[in-house]
Design a protein around this motif. Structure first.
Motif: not given
Length: 398
Positions: A140-142, A161-162, A352-359
């Protein structure tokens, strides 16, 4: 570019300020738990300084800031290969940049510990944050800062976000997977020492000036802007949370004010260098109200977010990221109120991308660890407390 001494000094000082936030977080969380778990809770923060610093310099930095592709960096900087004392990033030594970014990698997984106190084996926690740092934080940092698909698109000045969305959503995912603490919702599980929490709040706010203003990576006008917005937003948020409690409970609490301040700090992080000082006021006010309601809903939905890691960091991070898309107006960063409605959609996509991926990745990591070394302590160990069962010591010998 040539190294600028003032920029280098500012980034090094900011790095130290961000590291100080970790003991601040330990105190903040440590005061909120029961006496039998205070050392365990604080160790969750302190051990991250050891584990994540090593993970970062060995491979994490490369995965975050290596050239790689749209999703993750490459391995060209593994073990800091190719970087020496004369390497330069912008106007600062690359070592200073690596150290500053490493502080973010340290504190972010430590934030998740607030959702799982009193329930997790210490060895499993160490494995969890190491894997999470590599599989969630670094990619996500990338995406946002290292040349990935959101770089130059989503506005995230210092980690809304990160840092906060990743940790907050991951907190919700892992606490849901683990289940509730024994007695949750039946017995009173109260903070054992709110004075520690207030001290931790002060250290967090102090360190946050390095967190946000240091993200300018230079001693310049944007650093000054981020510094003052980091003063204003948490001030507004703390006041609003206090007022809401005063209205609903009949009295303002120290814990409520501290929580409001933290919500404001989270909210201003993505927009600290993109919004004006006066815009920081509504950002703090709106986020405080939203987070207050989110914490209230915890009781209604029955999930055991022990120290409100999701309610403050997750909800606050999401709110702050979206409000950055509304209020951004400094330099080339523009938002809804300055005629760039499209930025709101970009911010929403990033969230949305971050929430989905992190979860999803957090659940995978939790599942794998649970099936191998186990995650949750036994009922007996939970009753005794993790200080004694995991560390063989107690916080107070009185």
């Amino acid at each position: 570019m040539a190294i600028e001494a003032a920029d280098t000094v500012w980034v090094l000082i900011s790095s130290a300020l961000v590291l100080l936030m970790v003991p601040g977080l330990a105190l903040f969380y440590g005061g909120l738990v029961q006496r039998k778990n205070v050392l365990s809770s604080m160790m969750h923060s302190f051990v991250a300084m050891g584990v994540m610093a090593l993970v970062w310099v060995i491979v994490g930095y490369s995965l975050a800031f290596g050239e790689g592709n749209w999703f993750v960096g490459g391995l060209e900087y593994a073990f800091l290969n190719g970087i020496d004392a004369y390497s330069v990033t912008g106007t600062i030594p690359t070592y200073a940049f690596v150290a500053f970014q490493g502080m973010f990698a340290i504190i972010t997984p430590a934030l998740i510990s607030g959702a799982i106190v009193g329930r997790v084996k210490f060895k499993s926690y160490i494995a969890f944050i190491a894997l999470w740092g590599l599989l969630v934080y670094a990619p996500v940092c990338h995406w946002v800062w290292g040349g990935g698909f959101l770089t130059g698109e989503a506005l995230d000045f210092a980690g809304g976000t990160v840092v906060h969305i990743t940790s907050g959503i991951s907190s919700l995912a892992i606490l849901t997977y683990l289940g509730k603490r024994r007695g949750y919702g039946v017995d009173a599980i109260k903070p054992h020492n709110v004075t520690l929490t207030l001290l931790g709040t002060g250290l967090l706010w102090f360190g946050w000036f390095g967190f946000n203003a240091g993200s300018s990576l230079a001693a310049n006008e944007i650093a000054a802007l981020a510094f003052i917005t980091t003063l204003i937003a948490p001030a507004a948020a703390g006041f609003v949370w206090m007022a809401l409690e005063w209205h609903h409970l009949g009295h303002p609490t120290a814990l409520g004010f501290a929580t409001g301040v933290l919500a404001g700090l989270v909210a201003i992080t993505p927009g600290a260098g993109f919004v004006t000082p006066m815009a920081a006021i509504p950002i703090g006010i709106i986020t405080s109200f939203v987070c207050y309601k989110a914490v209230e809903l915890k009781g209604r939905f029955g999930y055991d977010d022990s120290l409100d890691a999701f309610g403050v960091h997750g909800v606050g991070g999401i709110t702050g990221a979206l409000l950055t898309g509304v209020y951004a107006s400094v330099g080339s960063a523009t938002g809804l109120l300055t005629g760039n409605a499209g930025q709101m959609w970009i911010q929403f996509e990033g969230v949305v991308f971050t929430m989905t991926y992190a979860a999803l990745l957090t659940l995978v990591i939790g599942f794998v660890l649970n099936r191998t070394i186990g995650l949750k302590v036994s009922e007996s160990e939970e009753n005794i407390g993790l200080d004694k069962t995991q560390h063989g010591e107690v916080a107070y010998n009185i």
